[in-house]
Scaffold this motif. Structure first.
Motif, PDB file in Angstrom:
ATOM      1  N   ALA A 213      55.919  24.116  45.842  1.00 20.85           N
ATOM      2  CA  ALA A 213      55.121  24.728  46.903  1.00 20.85           C
ATOM      3  C   ALA A 213      55.789  26.027  47.355  1.00 20.85           C
ATOM      4  CB  ALA A 213      54.981  23.768  48.080  1.00 20.85           C
ATOM      5  N   TRP A 214      54.973  27.025  47.603  1.00 20.71           N
ATOM      6  CA  TRP A 214      55.471  28.361  47.967  1.00 20.71           C
ATOM      7  C   TRP A 214      54.746  28.861  49.216  1.00 20.71           C
ATOM      8  CZ3 TRP A 214      59.047  31.339  45.044  1.00 20.71           C
ATOM      9  CH2 TRP A 214      59.482  30.738  43.853  1.00 20.71           C
ATOM     10  N   ALA A 215      55.310  29.921  49.783  1.00 19.23           N
ATOM     11  CA  ALA A 215      54.681  30.582  50.934  1.00 19.23           C
ATOM     12  C   ALA A 215      55.067  32.054  50.930  1.00 19.23           C
ATOM     13  CB  ALA A 215      55.116  29.937  52.247  1.00 19.23           C
ATOM     14  N   TRP A 216      54.218  32.848  51.534  1.00 21.23           N
ATOM     15  CA  TRP A 216      54.574  34.232  51.853  1.00 21.23           C
ATOM     16  C   TRP A 216      55.195  34.256  53.238  1.00 21.23           C
ATOM     17  CZ3 TRP A 216      49.174  36.412  50.316  1.00 21.23           C
ATOM     18  CH2 TRP A 216      49.195  36.865  48.980  1.00 21.23           C
ATOM     19  N   LEU A 217      56.287  34.990  53.393  1.00 21.75           N
ATOM     20  CA  LEU A 217      56.875  35.258  54.701  1.00 21.75           C
ATOM     21  C   LEU A 217      56.860  36.765  54.902  1.00 21.75           C
ATOM     22  CD1 LEU A 217      58.070  32.354  54.067  1.00 21.75           C
ATOM     23  CD2 LEU A 217      59.946  32.995  55.572  1.00 21.75           C
ATOM     24  N   ASP A 218      55.989  37.235  55.780  1.00 21.73           N
ATOM     25  CA  ASP A 218      55.888  38.664  56.065  1.00 21.73           C
ATOM     26  C   ASP A 218      56.684  38.987  57.316  1.00 21.73           C
ATOM     27  OD1 ASP A 218      53.760  40.185  54.303  1.00 21.73           O
ATOM     28  OD2 ASP A 218      52.983  38.157  54.608  1.00 21.73           O
TER      29      ASP A 218
ATOM     30  N   GLY B 281      66.125  23.472  52.963  1.00 17.82           N
ATOM     31  CA  GLY B 281      65.705  23.327  51.582  1.00 17.82           C
ATOM     32  C   GLY B 281      64.755  24.399  51.092  1.00 17.82           C
ATOM     33  N   ILE B 282      64.826  25.575  51.692  1.00 17.38           N
ATOM     34  CA  ILE B 282      63.924  26.670  51.334  1.00 17.38           C
ATOM     35  C   ILE B 282      64.715  27.774  50.641  1.00 17.38           C
ATOM     36  CG2 ILE B 282      62.387  28.464  52.238  1.00 17.38           C
ATOM     37  CD1 ILE B 282      61.810  26.564  54.597  1.00 17.38           C
TER      38      ILE B 282
ATOM     39  N   GLY C  74      51.068  26.717  49.591  1.00 18.38           N
ATOM     40  CA  GLY C  74      50.474  25.765  48.667  1.00 18.38           C
ATOM     41  C   GLY C  74      51.163  25.799  47.318  1.00 18.38           C
ATOM     42  N   ALA C  75      50.665  24.981  46.415  1.00 17.51           N
ATOM     43  CA  ALA C  75      51.255  24.846  45.082  1.00 17.51           C
ATOM     44  C   ALA C  75      50.185  25.015  44.017  1.00 17.51           C
ATOM     45  CB  ALA C  75      51.921  23.477  44.933  1.00 17.51           C
ATOM     46  N   LEU C  76      50.573  25.561  42.879  1.00 22.80           N
ATOM     47  CA  LEU C  76      49.709  25.623  41.709  1.00 22.80           C
ATOM     48  C   LEU C  76      50.041  24.466  40.782  1.00 22.80           C
ATOM     49  CD1 LEU C  76      49.823  29.407  40.720  1.00 22.80           C
ATOM     50  CD2 LEU C  76      47.864  28.185  41.657  1.00 22.80           C
ATOM     51  N   PRO C  77      49.049  23.878  40.128  1.00 19.82           N
ATOM     52  CA  PRO C  77      49.352  22.854  39.134  1.00 19.82           C
ATOM     53  C   PRO C  77      50.240  23.421  38.032  1.00 19.82           C
ATOM     54  CG  PRO C  77      46.995  22.908  39.628  1.00 19.82           C
ATOM     55  CD  PRO C  77      47.606  24.114  40.275  1.00 19.82           C
TER      56      PRO C  77
ATOM     57  N   ALA D 281      58.891  32.319  49.435  1.00 22.26           N
ATOM     58  CA  ALA D 281      59.745  31.186  49.783  1.00 22.26           C
ATOM     59  C   ALA D 281      59.217  29.928  49.106  1.00 22.26           C
ATOM     60  CB  ALA D 281      59.767  30.988  51.298  1.00 22.26           C
ATOM     61  N   SER D 282      60.121  29.137  48.553  1.00 20.98           N
ATOM     62  CA  SER D 282      59.731  27.875  47.935  1.00 20.98           C
ATOM     63  C   SER D 282      60.397  26.716  48.663  1.00 20.98           C
ATOM     64  CB  SER D 282      60.115  27.852  46.450  1.00 20.98           C
ATOM     65  OG  SER D 282      61.518  27.966  46.284  1.00 20.98           O
ATOM     66  N   GLY D 283      59.648  25.640  48.866  1.00 17.82           N
ATOM     67  CA  GLY D 283      60.187  24.471  49.552  1.00 17.82           C
ATOM     68  C   GLY D 283      59.092  23.466  49.837  1.00 17.82           C
ATOM     69  N   GLU D 284      59.462  22.210  49.956  1.00 19.24           N
ATOM     70  CA  GLU D 284      58.494  21.146  50.174  1.00 19.24           C
ATOM     71  C   GLU D 284      57.772  21.267  51.516  1.00 19.24           C
ATOM     72  OE1 GLU D 284      57.171  18.433  48.373  1.00 19.24           O
ATOM     73  OE2 GLU D 284      57.884  19.867  46.886  1.00 19.24           O
ATOM     74  N   LEU D 285      58.364  21.954  52.479  1.00 19.56           N
ATOM     75  CA  LEU D 285      57.699  22.114  53.771  1.00 19.56           C
ATOM     76  C   LEU D 285      56.356  22.821  53.649  1.00 19.56           C
ATOM     77  CD1 LEU D 285      60.691  23.118  56.099  1.00 19.56           C
ATOM     78  CD2 LEU D 285      59.281  21.060  56.295  1.00 19.56           C
ATOM     79  N   PHE D 286      56.175  23.567  52.572  1.00 17.47           N
ATOM     80  CA  PHE D 286      54.945  24.354  52.424  1.00 17.47           C
ATOM     81  C   PHE D 286      53.839  23.600  51.693  1.00 17.47           C
ATOM     82  CE2 PHE D 286      58.492  27.586  52.003  1.00 17.47           C
ATOM     83  CZ  PHE D 286      58.502  27.885  53.356  1.00 17.47           C
TER      84      PHE D 286
END
Length: 322
Positions: A95-100, A141-142, A226-229, A155-160
């Protein structure tokens, strides 16, 4: 048998806008190319939501064209970019996220999100702040990575995973509390955001920026979660996204928005109209605050000629419904 070329698809975010100045400018728009194009096309689908959705209509329309199915606020834009850049872990289902990085405008009544692009953050400043922030993120864990734009971290981490977040295009210029609700899933990130805000307050980068008359970087905005398959099917054909209306729309600059629409009409819309007149398959998606409306090839021959002659829609009338 020869393969059929995909239709050329033009997607226009902020084609309609309900903010006061843009709404007042809409009836006076003169968009002859758009009206001629709409006369040749037929309605081909609509996506109507309300103004509380985290993912605005243009993001939902783009995701649909690319074949990215996701709940509201969970379109995995960051994971898609991470995979395109080949970042570590992006080939799996992380799972990833954008941090602006951004400037929160604080007054006595509210906290408003400023436009990150207007911070004029350099790549060197972004790297310096990321180096300072990484240890705090690692505690949760990010992992942080640089992205294609200065000031936007990946950013990658399970929180996302499965965490809905509001698009920047929903939140810019609006109250932080409206678009950043505290949920059980988001509490660790709210705590982390508070820690990062305290860190940023002490950073030399912000001292230098203040001395140059630039706004300090005092927080970040989380989106694109979110995550991509891992074994994702190939994406659909990407539409051409026209971003000229975005900035005047977000700042409710009615005159600037109308001028941008005139440029869009004379440029990308005129080009799509020319393709349509040559017999090419074309699609047009117009997006506003609440609605995305898609138009595709209408009837040709005599029936098409009659439709264009007697049913020439006014562009402003269409845009007012978005």
């Amino acid at each position: 048998m020869a393969e059929t070329s995909p239709a050329r698809h033009l997607l226009i975010p902020f084609a309609g806008r309900g903010s006061p100045a843009c709404r007042a400018a809409t009836p006076g728009l003169q968009l002859p190319k758009l009206e001629a194009l709409l006369a040749r096309l037929a309605p081909a689908g609509t996506d109507a939501q309300d103004d509380s959705t985290f993912s605005p209509p243009h993001e939902r329309a783009l995701a649909a064209a690319l074949g990215l199915a996701a709940p509201d606020g969970c379109i995995p834009w960051a994971a898609r970019e991470a995979r395109a850049l080949g970042l570590p872990g992006s080939e799996g289902d992380a799972a990833w996220a954008w941090l602006d990085l951004c400037h929160w405008q604080v007054d006595l009544r509210d906290v408003v999100l400023g436009e990150p692009a207007q911070t004029q953050l350099s790549a060197a400043e972004s790297q310096s702040l990321r180096d300072a922030a990484q240890p705090l993120f690692e505690e949760d864990g990010i992992q942080l990575h640089g992205g294609a734009l200065p000031g936007r971290w990946l950013a990658s981490g399970e929180l996302f995973r499965g965490l809905p977040t509001a698009s920047l295009d929903r939140a810019i210029g609006n109250s932080i509390s409206q678009w950043s609700p505290i949920t059980d899933a988001g509490r660790p990130l709210r705590r982390l955001q508070n820690e990062i805000q305290m860190l940023l307050y002490t950073e030399r980068v912000n001292d230098d920026r203040t001395a140059r008359g630039l706004p300090p970087i005092n927080s970040f905005w989380l989106s694109g979660t979110g995550a991509l398959p891992a074994a994702m099917q190939p994406e659909g054909a990407a539409p051409t996204v026209v971003d000229l209306l975005r900035m005047p729309a977000l700042h409710d600059d009615g005159a600037g928005w109308a001028a941008a629409w005139a440029a869009v009409d004379a440029g990308p819309v005129a080009e799509l109209l020319a393709d349509c007149e040559r017999g090419a398959d074309v699609m047009l998606t117009l997006c506003g605050d609440l609605d995305a409306q898609r138009f595709a090839g209408g009837p040709r021959g005599l029936s098409g000629w009659v439709k264009r002659l007697f049913n020439r829609p006014r562009a402003a009338t269409v845009l007012e419904t978005l």
